[in-house]
Design an enzyme around this catalytic site. Sequence first.
Site, mmCIF file in Angstrom:
data_model
loop_
_atom_site.group_PDB
_atom_site.id
_atom_site.type_symbol
_atom_site.label_atom_id
_atom_site.label_comp_id
_atom_site.label_asym_id
_atom_site.label_seq_id
_atom_site.Cartn_x
_atom_site.Cartn_y
_atom_site.Cartn_z
ATOM 1 N N ASP A 242 -10.566 2.238 -3.365
ATOM 2 C CA ASP A 242 -11.133 2.020 -2.034
ATOM 3 C C ASP A 242 -12.651 2.060 -2.088
ATOM 4 O OD1 ASP A 242 -8.904 1.557 -0.585
ATOM 5 O OD2 ASP A 242 -8.681 3.595 0.181
ATOM 6 N N ASP B 65 0.835 -1.202 0.000
ATOM 7 C CA ASP B 65 0.000 0.000 0.000
ATOM 8 C C ASP B 65 0.875 1.259 0.000
ATOM 9 O OD1 ASP B 65 -2.289 1.521 0.187
ATOM 10 O OD2 ASP B 65 -3.025 0.597 2.020
HETATM 11 C C1 DGJ Z 1 -5.787 1.976 1.923
HETATM 12 C C2 DGJ Z 1 -6.132 0.780 1.098
HETATM 13 O O1 DGJ Z 1 -6.602 1.161 -0.141
HETATM 14 C C3 DGJ Z 1 -7.148 -0.068 1.841
HETATM 15 O O2 DGJ Z 1 -7.543 -1.136 1.043
HETATM 16 C C4 DGJ Z 1 -6.530 -0.528 3.117
HETATM 17 O O3 DGJ Z 1 -5.466 -1.386 2.854
HETATM 18 C C5 DGJ Z 1 -6.076 0.657 3.942
HETATM 19 N N1 DGJ Z 1 -5.244 1.548 3.191
HETATM 20 C C6 DGJ Z 1 -5.342 0.202 5.157
HETATM 21 O O4 DGJ Z 1 -4.804 1.232 5.857
#
Ligand code: DGJ
Length: 735
Positions: A549, A479
């Site tokens: 997201d 990430d």
């Molecule tokens: C952002 C990501 O896009 C999410 O899927 C998740 O992993 C969160 N960060 C976790 O902090």
Amino acid sequence: MPIHYTSSTQTFHLQSKQVSYIFRVLQNGQLGHLYYGKKLTHREDYSHLHRIEARSNTAAVYEGNLDFSLETIRQEFPSYGTTDFREPAFQVEQPDGSRITQFEFMDYAISAGKPKLEGLPAVYTEKDKEASTLIIRLHDDRLNMDIHLSYTIFEKTGVITRSSSFTNRGSDTVKLSKGMSLSVDMPDYDYEMVHLSGAWARERHVKTRQLEEGIQQIGSTRGISSAQHNPFFALKRPHTTEHTGEVFGFSLVYSGNFKAQVEVDHFGTSRAMIGLNDFDFSWQLQEGETFQTPEAVMVYSSSGMNGLSHAFHDLFSKRLVRGKWRDKERPVLINNWEGTYFNFTEDKIVEMAEQAKECGIELFVLDDGWFGKRDDDTTSLGDWSADERKLPNGVKGLADKVKAAGMDFGLWFEPEMISKESELYKAHPDWLLQAEGRRSSHGRNQFVLDFSRKEVVDHMYNQIADVLKGAPISYIKWDMNRPLTEIMSSGYPAERQQEIAHRYVLGVYDLYERLTSDFPDVLFESCASGGCRFDPGMLYYAPQTWTSDNTDAIERLKIQYGTSFLYPIKTMGAHVSDVPNHQVHRITSLETRARVSFFGNFGYELDITKEKDLSVLKDQVSFYKKHRTVLQEGRFYRLESPFEGDGNVTSWMVVDEHQQQAVAARYQVLEKPNSGLPRFYFKGLLEDVLYQVEGSDESFYGSELMHAGLPLQHKYTWKKQGDYQTTLLVLNAIK
Ligand code: DGJ
């Protein structure tokens, strides 16, 4: 050899089965562009295409040749400072302050296959005969500097990759203040510029605008390729549709600051270019040093936007993605993020894994919150060892239990970040990107590690490698949750600070390269607050990307539709999540959520222990597995766009390589009372083959299904009333 050179006219012709790309050496030694488009029959001289426009009294001309002005000539890799006033492809600042250059054609080399780009992601060949490469050397005598222009043309598809490199052979240090990967001057401006723009949770929406005189530009200054603009644009004729018409696509294999622009001049010429963003960029070149630009990919299609996407999909899925996962079925996964966020225990995760296993799900991914003392987003980034309050048996203890439950185990990392509340920060407070004496901005309470410094990358490598060696981990979600600010590095001198944004990306690539080569069995998924760094550079290392997201099924229609312009659906993570949806609070059925996620890399992201009826999930997983080959490897067609008309309907489909099976879906956002019967027009089928619609006893010829369309009677739609309805159709060829 698809690359011809005619010495009498000094003309280069890159020619594939569908495409021609032609340029030649001009009388001043620079390169002039002649043609890019549908394949032309080869000839030795195309100079008639070099239409030199009537010169106005105000044009600047070369001293000694009143007929020669670069202003009126289409160029191949233009410079600024003499007679062309459009934006150049490069600029070199010299010790005496001059930016005037005179790079002239010196020599060229043609070879089979495609050389690697050291330290940068790039498209590759597997067999030499797939593609040929031309490298042109331009030289500036006074500067004693070379530019190498590199072109690879793929014989079957006509895809052309380009990059440039700058080598200082002189003893003075010079400053490269701009270096584009490609530039091409198109003869007119009757084009629409298509690009993918948006924001967090609204990534890669399709934008279309008519070209006009002046500069139309997209780009990123965020240090990542960004959700705001993807490093891609296309130029399509106004009448070009998804299925017909001409379009040119330009994509940059890069994950940081980029710039893509089209400049239309007063003669109606369109100069298209893509490369590193020259804003806040410069690169010192000392004697003997070379700067290599990222690679750009050009695709020409005469069969509409789908044709363009097919060329990109084939290239990216088979000649950009690498490693064992390139050709392997991707597992159905469940991720705990939206199910538990930071609040979980080992027991909870094991319980989730056991339920998921019962549904046929194959991989459990433990997301953020497993390390340091991370109960929220304020701490612990940089401390990659298990939080024993949550995982008393460490990562290995949990991974073993998940494996024992019959599932593979995956883990979340955010390698590029640091929390001020962390052991790492205590030990290395100078490892941040930060400007001395200035306040440091944070994003999501976190700071960016200085990946331009090798010791920082080495440290991260060691920490992550230790975790990977210590437990049976078969997947990593990498990430990256904020843009870069205060881009300064204490590891470099003042005159090199404008290099840091690019050096940071090179550091990220270096870490990816080391981890993917040392742990070749691990499947990597890249992520940046969802889809804020979904680009070809990432795909070179991580074969799949978390698309957004935003997991709402209706929002995902637009996101996945736009993303598919360039990226194969197999690369797009798509998860069924809970309702009301956590991002937009919309309630859609489990069926609708799954039917959108099927056209991506399918998975779940919810607390499965709360699901009352696991049989629905079991059926969804088994449907996906049954059709996984066609869904992951098939030809994807976009049919109806959520960006057109009232946006109420989206439809798309996949068909397998042998055109024996197709899976198609139609999504209707709002119910339309008393409306006509829609027809579903398939694509990519065999005209004279009979296909049975799964779940019914009716069969139709491919020609009927494609040209007359399938009227969506209720028996096919199993229609229920209400909003957010979907129709899923599976066709099987009758043998
Ligand atoms: C952002 C990501 O896009 C999410 O899927 C998740 O992993 C969160 N960060 C976790 O902090």
